[in-house]
Structure formats: C-alpha cells, structure tokens
Design a protein around this motif. Sequence first.
Motif, mmCIF file in Angstrom:
data_model
loop_
_atom_site.group_PDB
_atom_site.id
_atom_site.type_symbol
_atom_site.label_atom_id
_atom_site.label_comp_id
_atom_site.label_asym_id
_atom_site.label_seq_id
_atom_site.Cartn_x
_atom_site.Cartn_y
_atom_site.Cartn_z
ATOM 1 N N ARG A 97 0.825 -1.201 0.000
ATOM 2 C CA ARG A 97 0.000 0.000 0.000
ATOM 3 C C ARG A 97 0.868 1.264 0.000
ATOM 4 O O ARG A 97 0.506 2.277 -0.596
ATOM 5 N N ARG A 98 2.008 1.168 0.634
ATOM 6 C CA ARG A 98 2.939 2.296 0.608
ATOM 7 C C ARG A 98 3.439 2.537 -0.816
ATOM 8 O O ARG A 98 3.625 3.674 -1.247
ATOM 9 N N SER A 107 1.004 4.611 -2.773
ATOM 10 C CA SER A 107 1.131 6.032 -2.455
ATOM 11 C C SER A 107 2.328 6.645 -3.169
ATOM 12 O O SER A 107 2.244 7.749 -3.726
ATOM 13 N N MET A 163 -6.063 9.596 -5.862
ATOM 14 C CA MET A 163 -5.834 8.185 -6.156
ATOM 15 C C MET A 163 -6.969 7.587 -6.972
ATOM 16 O O MET A 163 -6.758 6.745 -7.847
ATOM 17 N N TYR A 202 -7.694 14.127 0.944
ATOM 18 C CA TYR A 202 -7.137 12.800 1.219
ATOM 19 C C TYR A 202 -7.731 12.215 2.496
ATOM 20 O O TYR A 202 -7.821 12.894 3.529
ATOM 21 N N GLN A 247 -7.604 10.131 5.718
ATOM 22 C CA GLN A 247 -6.529 9.744 6.637
ATOM 23 C C GLN A 247 -7.123 9.143 7.903
ATOM 24 O O GLN A 247 -8.142 9.624 8.409
ATOM 25 N N THR A 294 -11.803 8.024 -1.924
ATOM 26 C CA THR A 294 -10.877 6.885 -1.861
ATOM 27 C C THR A 294 -10.613 6.583 -0.400
ATOM 28 O O THR A 294 -9.561 6.911 0.153
ATOM 29 N N THR A 347 -7.390 4.749 1.764
ATOM 30 C CA THR A 347 -6.117 5.319 2.218
ATOM 31 C C THR A 347 -6.089 5.534 3.727
ATOM 32 O O THR A 347 -5.065 5.949 4.269
ATOM 33 N N ARG A 348 -7.182 5.217 4.397
ATOM 34 C CA ARG A 348 -7.175 5.198 5.860
ATOM 35 C C ARG A 348 -6.431 3.961 6.401
ATOM 36 O O ARG A 348 -6.082 3.917 7.586
ATOM 37 N N PHE A 384 -0.628 3.154 3.784
ATOM 38 C CA PHE A 384 -0.750 4.309 2.908
ATOM 39 C C PHE A 384 -0.073 5.522 3.555
ATOM 40 O O PHE A 384 -0.080 5.672 4.780
ATOM 41 N N HIS A 385 0.468 6.382 2.722
ATOM 42 C CA HIS A 385 1.072 7.602 3.222
ATOM 43 C C HIS A 385 0.055 8.412 4.030
ATOM 44 O O HIS A 385 -1.136 8.448 3.692
#
Length: 368
Positions: free
Chosen positions: A139-140, A143, A221, A264, A266, A277, A280-281, A285-286
Amino acid sequence: MSAEIVQSTHEARQLQMPPLLIVEEVQKFLDAHGLGTGELEVFRVGEGQSNVTFRILRQGTDLVLRRGPRPPLPKSTHDMLREARVQQALAGHSFPVPRIRAVCEDQSLLGVPFYVMDYIPGDVITDSLAPAYGTPESRRQLSSAMVETLQQLHSVDVSHPEVAALGRPEGYLQRQVDRFAQLWPMNTRREIRLVDELSRWLRDHLPTTQRHTVIHGDFRMGNLMYSPPQPGKTSLPRVEAVLDWEMATLGDPLADLGYLTATYAQAGEPGTVLELTSVTRQEGFHSRDELVEAYAGQSSLDLDALPWYQTMALWKAAIFCEAMYTRWLKGERPGDSFAQSLERGIPELLEQALNYSRKFRVKTGSGC
C-alpha cells in the motif's frame, strides 16, 4: 435497456428524461471511424457524480466512451472536447493517458459531445483493495507511485506548442478565486457566510506562483489506473493512466498538491463528501504529511504556503458541489443520494477550508 441506456432514437423519444447512451447512434459513430464491427455490449463504469463513463465491447475493439451529464449544464463545465485535447497533448510527452480514438462534437447524437478511448485494464482504487495489496508495504508503494506520477505531470514541458495551447498560466490563482466567487450566487439557493469570508481571505493572502506547469485539477488516487497485480510476481505497482481531465489547464502546481492533500482520507479523521478513496485510511498508505514530504523530496518548490492551496481546494469544491445540490433541489438529479447529502456536506467542507486557512502563516507578495 434501462433509462440510462436505450437501443434506439425512437426509444429515447418515449422517455421523460433523455438517456445517457443510445446504442444505435454510438454504433453508427464507431462504424464511421472504423472502430470494430458488429453488435455492442455496453456497461456503465463507476458512479461518476459529474461526467459519465461507459465501457463498450465490440468485435475487434474494447473502448471507453466518456460524456457529460444530462443538460442543462453549467457554463464552461463538462467540456469533453477539451478533456480529449488535453490527453492528446500529454500523450506526446510519454505521460500515462488513455489513447483517444475518436471525438464527437455533434450534440445531436447523444445530446452532448463525447469521445471514445482505448480501454486500459487495471485497478482504480476507491473503497476496496485487491488481495495483492494486502500488506502495508504494497500500500505504501501505491502512495509512492501516485506522488511520482504527480511529479511527472508537473515536469511536462509547457513550452511545447500542443501543451502551451492548453491554457494561460499567468494569473491562474487570481482567476480561480475570482471565477469561483462569481459562480457561488449562480450555483446556490441558500446563504452560507463562510463562502464570502473565505473568498476575501483567499484574495487577501494570494501567494506568488513559483513555476507554471500542467495541472490536473482533480488529482487523487481514485483518478489513477494502476497496473493489475500479477499473481506470483513482485513488480512494483505502476500508474497505467491518469483519468478525468475535465479541469486540467496550465497554472500553479501547488494547486494539485493542495487538492490531493486536502481531500485525502486519513486514519483518525472524520470523512467528508469528497472522501472518494476511503482505503487510504488503512495501514501502509502515506499520511497527508508523508505525501507532502514525498513531493517536497522531488521538488524545488517552497511548500510553506500549502495551507492556502488546501483552503482554495475545499472552497472551490464546495462551490462546484453546490451546483449539484441546486440541481437536485430543482428535480434535475432525482434519486441522487450524493447530491442530497450535500445539504450538510458543503457547509462541512467550508469548515474544513476555514481550518486550513488558520494554518497559513507565511507572508506572501502579490500572486501571478
């Protein structure tokens, strides 16, 4: 066939609301451009809240048709002809965009202009992940590939004639603030004081643009097509195509970074109507700060004024979304739960924009 897709013009005339796609008209168009043969298989792709996308399977070809929503359309929005032109210009610079196969300016076919492009296999990541992305490291990498692609876009040579024709970069920030401030009274039926308050703040704190680049306008994303994972292989994920170029132009690259980070999702933060998206939580992910750090590591730009761009991103999004909400109030988007959610969603976006404005601490000169 549903009310969205009908077989013939005759069927379309029987509907109270015009369909989004008329199969016989599209078939004639594809025939005229030598794109495949025989009957069409048509499938709606995604749940686009703005423009609409269909996949079209036919012997000898696999295509995607993209068109705007049903008229009436707000002025200068949903410009499919421009969207196609942007991708054609970027294709000449080895940037990952779909190949445009044909463009239709004749609105008599589907009621709006449209274009067709090659279908690209891959993954668009929104609220779920393929098993291949089951580890934090994978996942990283997703990102990292996203930030690298944004940097690649901002490195395209804007002096090339086809790219230079996409916009007038000088004064981009000022024009954006002025234009969207003018759009609010045209888009709304209600009064929300934060719109004007933020409009004044943005004008009073306009930063200086450090460099002119191609900007996407909706870079996130969910608008990227990643290469499909290969079973048994450990190749890094690659961005096969960047999609949805409706808002692209030439301007300040930090507008893209501001939008990406402000919208984004988070972990540990409440969601918004722009959280398109949500994956990304997940771990790996970044974070928002890591996205900024990754971009800064490949850029010479000073990012101290980024909160201004994040404020502008959410303020603009609120004004743009208000048009959808007003169309829902008018009965032009029946059954649209997203548009209905904007009654509360838009004030929440504006509150978030206000929070970003309070993080702005940089003294700036006049914008350009």
